[in-house]
Design an enzyme around this catalytic site. Structure first.
Site, PDB file in Angstrom:
ATOM      1  CE  LYS A 286      -4.226  -1.823   2.016  1.00  0.00           C
ATOM      2  NZ  LYS A 286      -5.299  -1.592   2.965  1.00  0.00           N
ATOM      3  CG  ASP A 323      -8.636   0.446   2.958  1.00  0.00           C
ATOM      4  OD1 ASP A 323      -9.464  -0.322   2.427  1.00  0.00           O
ATOM      5  OD2 ASP A 323      -7.437   0.147   3.102  1.00  0.00           O
TER       6      ASP A 323
END
Ligand code: NAP
Length: 493
Positions: A286, A323
């Protein structure tokens, strides 16, 4: 046009015949009768049981050397294959090395013969190029299937086609990371692509299922996927493929396992050329993927991490952190507004960082508790936000929180355990959210429900971040309820 072929086999000919009927009626152009995978096979059975579909059949008697189960002596195998050729099916598969004599005795390249070669261990690109050209020169179709260990080896394989001019080829990768070669079969001009009848019968890694493969023949076809390592039993392909199927979109979502971080930039640089339109990013990439983007959204810049990429038409890479959206959306859909409410986040990793950004933006008064308090302090300091940090022990003396968010793995499948938040805080909260999605009911969610507290599973966050990515890639609203239903089925199965 690329023809879709479903290999058929079974415990007996009847079972293989049933699969063949299902494959053809579900849209396969060809079936491959894998005689070596049908106990008690014999050529008379093929002649009688498959007579009405021989014009759409490839007959294959794969030798052990080429990964099959046929242990017929060479003589018998040759006789058997000659009998198969005399049936005049759409194709008979002859192996470049094992069936050398039979291929050459057929003289010139003849119609109805696939000349094939499988590579099961390491291979060199030059070798594949040479062998593919040889197979194409000898057969109606030249087929090469090479084992790959990862997506980068698939990219190498696909790059070979850039300077191969045989139009009668079928080149594919076998193994984890090989799916992309099947997904791009029509784009690279493969004569045939092999796939499984349905998702349940996807026995060999690298294959796609028939419905996905069919979607990928349409104009406008596209590929999206997930990069990370290990990918294990990721639910994202299931959720997105269901959505593509429901809306009739010509896309497929693939797992792109990248075991080595040095391969990340190779993959990202190749993505546009591979026809990959969108990518989800998971652990451990990420942060590294964030640094490789040409543009990032506000949330991504705050988090220093992304979980979704749009590969734009001009080949630039745009990074998003969905997210944060997933968490905010889950709370909003549950009717909870965190503005000026006391919120406790437990954990100090990447999930906690996303929760802090989401709740900070929504105006909550946040505390972060962590097993290692120094890590929570470090997280908060790095984010340059004024937030109180606590140890887990200090929670016992805390006043009630309106919202509690678990951002630790405690409670997930294989990591079950009692909630790490004191029961009196759970029972006095308005909403409890567990970022864990498997199982959907963790010990924390169960405890909250037992006290009549509204509980939100991490599955909601997974769903809404997925829906946002879907919309970025496809430009149409995601079928959220269909995706939720499929996610639940997958988790419960
Ligand atoms: P992480 O970086 O590994 O962080 C784990 C945190 O949990 C650390 O603060 C660690 O404390 C704490 N922790 C670990 N084991 C513990 C234990 N036995 N007792 C108390 N605390 C413990 O993980 P992450 O990436 O932030 O992810 C956390 C969870 O969120 C995972 O389960 C992940 O699946 C989930 N998640 C869900 C979504 C979704 O879409 N639903 C998205 C992202 C993440 P120390 O600092 O003391 O080690």
């Amino acid at each position: 046009m690329t023809k879709i072929c479903v290999p058929v086999f079974g415990n007996d000919f009847r079972e293989a015949r049933e699969r063949a009927e299902r494959a053809l009626s579900s849209g396969a152009h060809l079936i491959e009768i894998r005689a070596d995978l049908i106990p008690g096979f014999d050529i008379d059975c093929i002649e009688s049981d498959f007579s009405d579909m021989l014009d759409r059949a490839i007959i294959t008697l794969r030798s052990k050397e080429e990964g099959g189960r046929s242990d017929l002596s060479e003589d018998k195998r040759v006789r058997w294959l000659k009998a198969a050729l005399s049936l005049r099916p759409a194709y008979v598969d002859l192996e470049l090395e094992t069936d050398k004599e039979l291929i050459s005795s057929e003289g010139e390249k003849r119609k109805g013969v696939i000349v094939s070669k499988h590579f099961f261990s390491s291979w060199k690109p030059e070798e594949i190029k040479r062998v593919l050209a040889e197979c194409c020169a000898l057969g109606d179709i030249g087929k090469v299937a090479a084992h790959v260990n990862n997506i980068i080896e698939s990219v190498q394989l696909l790059e070979l086609l850039e300077d191969i001019d045989n139009s009668n080829h079928a080149l594919m990768a076998m193994g984890v990371g090989g799916e992309i070669t099947r997904a791009l079969a029509a784009s690279i001009g493969s004569e045939i692509v092999y796939c499984a009848l349905d998702r349940k019968s996807m026995v060999a890694p690298g294959q796609l299922d028939l419905q996905s493969q069919k979607r990928l023949l349409s104009d406008g076809r596209f590929v999206v996927g997930l990069i990370g390592h290990p990918l294990g039993h990721t639910l994202s392909p299931i959720m997105h493929n269901e959505a593509f199927e429901a809306l009739g979109l010509p896309g497929v979502y693939l797992p792109f396992d990248i075991p080595d971080s040095s391969q990340l930039s190779v993959f990202l640089r190749s993505s546009a050329k591979l026809g990959v339109k969108g990518i989800n990013v998971t652990i451990p990439y990420k942060e590294a993927a964030f640094s490789a983007m040409d543009w990032t959204d506000d949330e991504a810049r705050r988090a220093g991490e992304i979980n979704a990429i749009v590969v734009d038409d001009d080949v630039s890479l745009k990074g998003y952190n969905n997210d944060i959206f997933g968490l905010s959306e889950s709370l909003a859909r549950a009717g909870f507004n965190p503005r000026n409410r006391r919120a406790l986040i437990v954990g100090a990793g990447g999930a906690s960082r996303a929760a802090i950004i989401a709740l900070w933006k929504m105006g909550a008064k946040i505390d972060v508790a962590n097993r290692t308090p120094e890590r929570a302090e470090e997280l908060v300091r790095s984010m340059r936000v004024f937030i109180r940090t606590l140890s887990l022990d200090q929670l016992a003396a805390e006043k009630p929180y309106n919202l509690i968010v678990n951002a630790t793995p405690v409670g997930m499948k294989g990591f079950e355990g009692a909630p790490i938040v004191p029961e009196k805080l759970i029972s006095s909260a308005e909403v409890v959210m567990d970022m864990i999605y498997n199982p959907p009911e963790t010990s924390l969610i169960r405890a909250a429900r037992q006290h009549g507290v509204k509980a939100i599973s991490g599955m909601e966050m997974l769903l809404y971040q997925g829906a946002k990515a879907f919309e970025l890639w496809c430009g149409v609203p995601a079928p959220v309820e269909i995706m939720r239903k499929r996610l639940m089925e997958a988790i419960e199965s």
